[in-house]
Write an enzyme that holds these catalytic residues in place. Structure first.
Site, mmCIF file in Angstrom:
data_model
loop_
_atom_site.group_PDB
_atom_site.id
_atom_site.type_symbol
_atom_site.label_atom_id
_atom_site.label_comp_id
_atom_site.label_asym_id
_atom_site.label_seq_id
_atom_site.Cartn_x
_atom_site.Cartn_y
_atom_site.Cartn_z
ATOM 1 C CB CYS A 102 -3.340 -5.441 -1.614
ATOM 2 S SG CYS A 102 -2.858 -4.340 -0.269
ATOM 3 C CB CYS A 156 -4.832 -2.082 -1.638
ATOM 4 S SG CYS A 156 -3.049 -2.389 -1.637
#
Length: 326
Positions: free
Chosen positions: A80, A83
């Site tokens: 991700c 993230c």
């Protein structure tokens, strides 16, 4: 563990009031039990403010810890990209906030069950757990000022509603352990009375809860927990046993009836319709004069207490009330 959403800005429906009171009582019991066993929270290392959590350790590392400090959960994954931008910010802020919250990082790829239990549809996703109660903070990318604002509100709610003042951080403490706390904060002088109010709420004795909160306020008029508890208990007492359909019918058919509008506003708030409740009473203030207007104004101020001064809806309603009055 089944997460439960809770408004950060005010507890206004019966189930949420009861849940918040129960959570606070459980947090206090957990802290008291830890203190009796000599395991109360001591000083932690800054390195211990950010922890990796998995399904096996969730009960211990998140739920149990949330009785002494707000736990912010960062759901992330290696693949991700957002993230990778958000997680370092949260880790830096966890250290900067110096123990006012604990950051728990959960890899969703390795902990699918937790991801499902929290109902997460996409990452990054950030939740908090306070005194065993879970609430969503934000999902996706967020700017640092937005994150700070959310964390500030979380810390304030945790302290004011649940008595969680966070962890003591000592740079000299060994990572992975705690140093013995220098002293334990003594119980407050009104803890027994406040606990009696919580027990009365648990048993459905709203009159008993109202009296218990009044007993605290008679000696300590500014006690914030008692003021909030009294406002909530009195609100629930006012709507107990009323016929919601009849209340709304009366309010619709009698717009000039101040008592009908006040009761309908109480019902709106208990149902979570905060802006409707405020708007109804502000409109009634505009239409009334003299004692009727003052009665409506005072009830509106009581509802502000229930929702909480930090709620932006209260700030907006205060401005609207000022315009209606002057």
């Amino acid at each position: 563990m089944q997460p439960r959403n809770m408004s950060m800005s005010g507890v206004v429906d019966l189930a949420a009031v009861k849940a918040a009171q129960e959570a606070k009582a459980k947090a206090e019991q957990a802290r008291a039990e830890a203190a009796r066993q000599g395991g109360g929270p001591g000083a932690v290392s800054p390195a211990d403010l950010v922890i990796d959590v998995d399904e096996a350790g969730f009960e211990r590392d998140v739920l149990q810890r949330s009785t002494e400090v707000p736990v912010v959960i960062d759901f992330w994954a290696e693949w991700c990209e957002p993230c990778k931008q958000l997680s370092p910010v949260l880790e830096r802020l966890a250290v900067e906030y110096n123990g006012r919250f604990l950051l728990a990082k959960i890899d969703v790829d390795a902990n699918q069950m937790l991801m499902q239990q929290f109902g997460i549809q996409g990452i990054p996703a950030v939740f908090a757990v306070v005194a065993g109660q879970a609430l969503p903070l934000f999902q996706g990318a967020a700017s640092e000022p937005q994150i700070r604002q959310t964390l500030d509100q979380l810390v304030q709610v945790a302290e004011q509603r649940f008595g969680l003042t966070g962890l003591t951080v000592d740079p000299e403490a060994e990572p992975g352990g705690v140093r013995e706390a220098v002293e334990t904060e003594p119980a407050g002088p009104y803890d027994a009375l406040l606990e009696a109010a919580v027990q009365a709420l648990d048993s459905g004795d709203l009159g008993g809860a109202v009296q218990a909160y009044k007993n605290v306020l008679s000696d300590d008029p500014g006690n914030p927990e008692a003021k909030l508890g009294l406002a909530q208990a009195e609100l629930l007492q006012r709507v107990q046993g009323v016929d919601p359909q009849q209340v709304r019918k009366d309010a619709a058919e009698k717009p000039a009836d101040t008592q009908a509008q006040i009761l309908a506003a109480d019902l709106d708030l208990v149902g979570g319709h905060v802006e409707d409740a405020f708007g109804r009473l502000i409109d009634t203030v505009r239409r009334t004069v003299g004692d009727d207007r003052d009665t409506v104004r005072l009830r509106l101020l009581e509802l502000f207490e229930v929702v909480g001064a930090d709620d932006p809806r209260v700030a907006a309603a205060r401005r609207a009330l000022a315009r209606a009055l002057f």
